[in-house]
Design an enzyme around this catalytic site. Structure first.
Site, PDB file in Angstrom:
ATOM      1  NE  ARG A 166      -0.045  -0.320   4.932  1.00  0.00           N
ATOM      2  CZ  ARG A 166      -0.272   0.332   6.059  1.00  0.00           C
ATOM      3  NH1 ARG A 166      -1.348   1.088   6.165  1.00  0.00           N
ATOM      4  NH2 ARG A 166       0.528   0.234   7.077  1.00  0.00           N
ATOM      5  CE  LYS A 189      10.630  -3.266  10.031  1.00  0.00           C
ATOM      6  NZ  LYS A 189       9.479  -4.174  10.071  1.00  0.00           N
ATOM      7  CE  LYS A 234       7.910  -1.655   5.708  1.00  0.00           C
ATOM      8  NZ  LYS A 234       7.189  -2.725   6.402  1.00  0.00           N
ATOM      9  CG  ASP A 286       8.879  -5.969   6.238  1.00  0.00           C
ATOM     10  OD1 ASP A 286       8.468  -7.069   5.797  1.00  0.00           O
ATOM     11  OD2 ASP A 286       8.188  -5.263   6.996  1.00  0.00           O
ATOM     12  CD  GLU A 329       9.200  -7.338   9.629  1.00  0.00           C
ATOM     13  OE1 GLU A 329      10.230  -6.727   9.959  1.00  0.00           O
ATOM     14  OE2 GLU A 329       8.064  -6.939   9.902  1.00  0.00           O
ATOM     15  CG  ASP A 335       4.959  -8.153  10.551  1.00  0.00           C
ATOM     16  OD1 ASP A 335       4.130  -8.209  11.476  1.00  0.00           O
ATOM     17  OD2 ASP A 335       5.159  -7.092   9.909  1.00  0.00           O
ATOM     18  CE  LYS A 343       4.399  -4.796  12.521  1.00  0.00           C
ATOM     19  NZ  LYS A 343       4.157  -4.862  11.056  1.00  0.00           N
TER      20      LYS A 343
END
Ligand code: MG
Length: 379
Positions: free
Chosen positions: A24, A173, A175, A203, A231, A256, A280
């Site tokens: 997204r 991190k 992406k 990730d 991840e 995750d 989380k």
């Protein structure tokens, strides 16, 4: 102390730059805030972001779950009966983990205020495995968070990474998950730009197939890119794919999206489908279930990360208190407040670049939340 009133409102905060993952693109935070008032006037706050692509929770569904099920389940109850309140909310409606998290966080905030202690102390006291000083990312009341580098063209990711390092972040991190070969190129370019000392976490946000994940991670290993962990390489549906990737590569794999509940964590750990767990609060449904996962992880000596969605300071700070309280949490991905262009709150932990400082304010510490609240339940 009794729960007198439960109210909800919305906080809107623009982001510094748009947030992009394999799933997204978002340019502002618009989260639901829960305010729970006790009969002595004390107030607890919780927060939930609508993260439909991950949790399935939308703004409307979070609001409806609180208004119709969760608030009526606990209004009028004694705050000392925290466990019973959690049990009633769990029974009142299935799933809806973000709505449950917002209520759970507000209740823990209020409960810690009742005890006159910061939440992390209350959570540490409830465990035989409170935070130790060996905990790298979390020494006492200070944490170091990574910061997210959104997936984009390589050049843009390199410039974002250099800016983050210039701002003092030592852990990025990154992406990925949008094309395996291109992902190796992205990470290679970032490593070359930032040098060997910056910690890189990668990730994929479920963006790879099993085969693509194994090939991509091995290529990163062969190129000596020094990746700390990868991840969620594959879809959360693909348990055996995740397990195969974990077996096939040397880089530690962090689950995750595959881990929402205690049972998810248990299966992943017992069948070694991943090496690490990302907790989380929006996936677990709040602190209560997160503590159960911490108990399990500590029993199996599995290290955990505490992460957040695109959240602002109320719920992220609940994650900060959890991280400070539990020894299994050695990594923090709590960059939500750093991604916000402004901080509308008063009180709570202090976010300064990569460092998060807890203080001795009672509860989570946040004293002012500038939103208009509407009552959804009153005793
Ligand atoms: Mg993730």
């Amino acid at each position: 102390m009794k729960i007198q009133e439960i109210a909800i409102g919305t906080i809107c905060i623009p982001l510094v730059t748009p947030f992009r993952t394999a799933l997204r693109t978002v340019d502002s935070i618009s989260d639901l805030i829960v305010k729970i008032t006790a009969d002595d006037g004390s107030v607890g706050f919780g927060e939930a972001p609508p993260t439909a692509v991950i949790t399935g929770d939308t703004k409307e569904s979070i609001e409806a779950a609180i208004r119709g099920y969760l608030a009526p389940a606990v209004v009028g109850m004694e705050l000392q009966d925290l466990d019973e309140m959690m049990r009633r909310m769990e029974k009142a409606i299935a799933k809806n983990t973000s709505a449950k998290a917002a209520m759970d966080i507000a209740l823990y905030d209020l409960y810690a205020k009742l005890l006159g202690k910061p939440l992390y102390r209350v959570l540490a006291e409830g465990s035989s495995n409170g935070a130790s000083t060996q905990n790298a990312s979390c020494t006492g009341a200070e944490l170091e968070t990574d910061i997210t580098i959104s997936v984009d063209e390589t050049e843009k990711m390199v410039s974002d990474s250099l800016r983050a390092v210039a701002d003092g972040f030592g852990i990025l991190k990154v992406k990925v998950g949008k094309g395996g070969e291109k992902d190796v190129e992205r990470v290679r370019a970032i490593r070359q730009a930032v040098g060997p000392d910056v910690i890189l976490r990668v990730d994929a946000n479920q963006g790879w197939t099993k085969e693509e994940a194994i090939a991509t991670i091995r290529a990163m290993e062969d190129a000596g890119l020094g990746i700390e962990l990868v991840e969620q390489p594959v879809s959360y549906h693909d348990f055996h794919g995740l397990q195969s990737v974990t077996m096939a590569v040397d880089t530690p794999i962090l689950a995750d999206e595959s881990v929402f509940s205690y049972e998810d964590a248990q299966r992943i750990i017992e069948e070694h489908a991943a090496d690490l767990i990302n907790i989380k609060l929006m996936k677990t449904g709040g602190i209560h279930q997160a503590l159960r996962i911490c108990d399990l992880a500590e029993r199996y000596q599995v290290k955990c990360m505490v992460g957040c969605m695109l959240e602002s300071k109320v719920s992220v700070s609940a994650g900060v208190h959890l991280a400070a309280a539990r020894s299994c949490i050695t990594m923090a991905d709590l960059d939500g407040p750093s991604l916000c262009a402004e901080d509308p709150y008063e009180g709570g932990p202090v976010y300064r670049g990569p460092k998060i400082f807890l203080n001795e304010e009672s509860g989570i510490g946040i004293t002012r939340v500038p939103v208009e609240f509407a009552c959804v339940a009153r005793a």
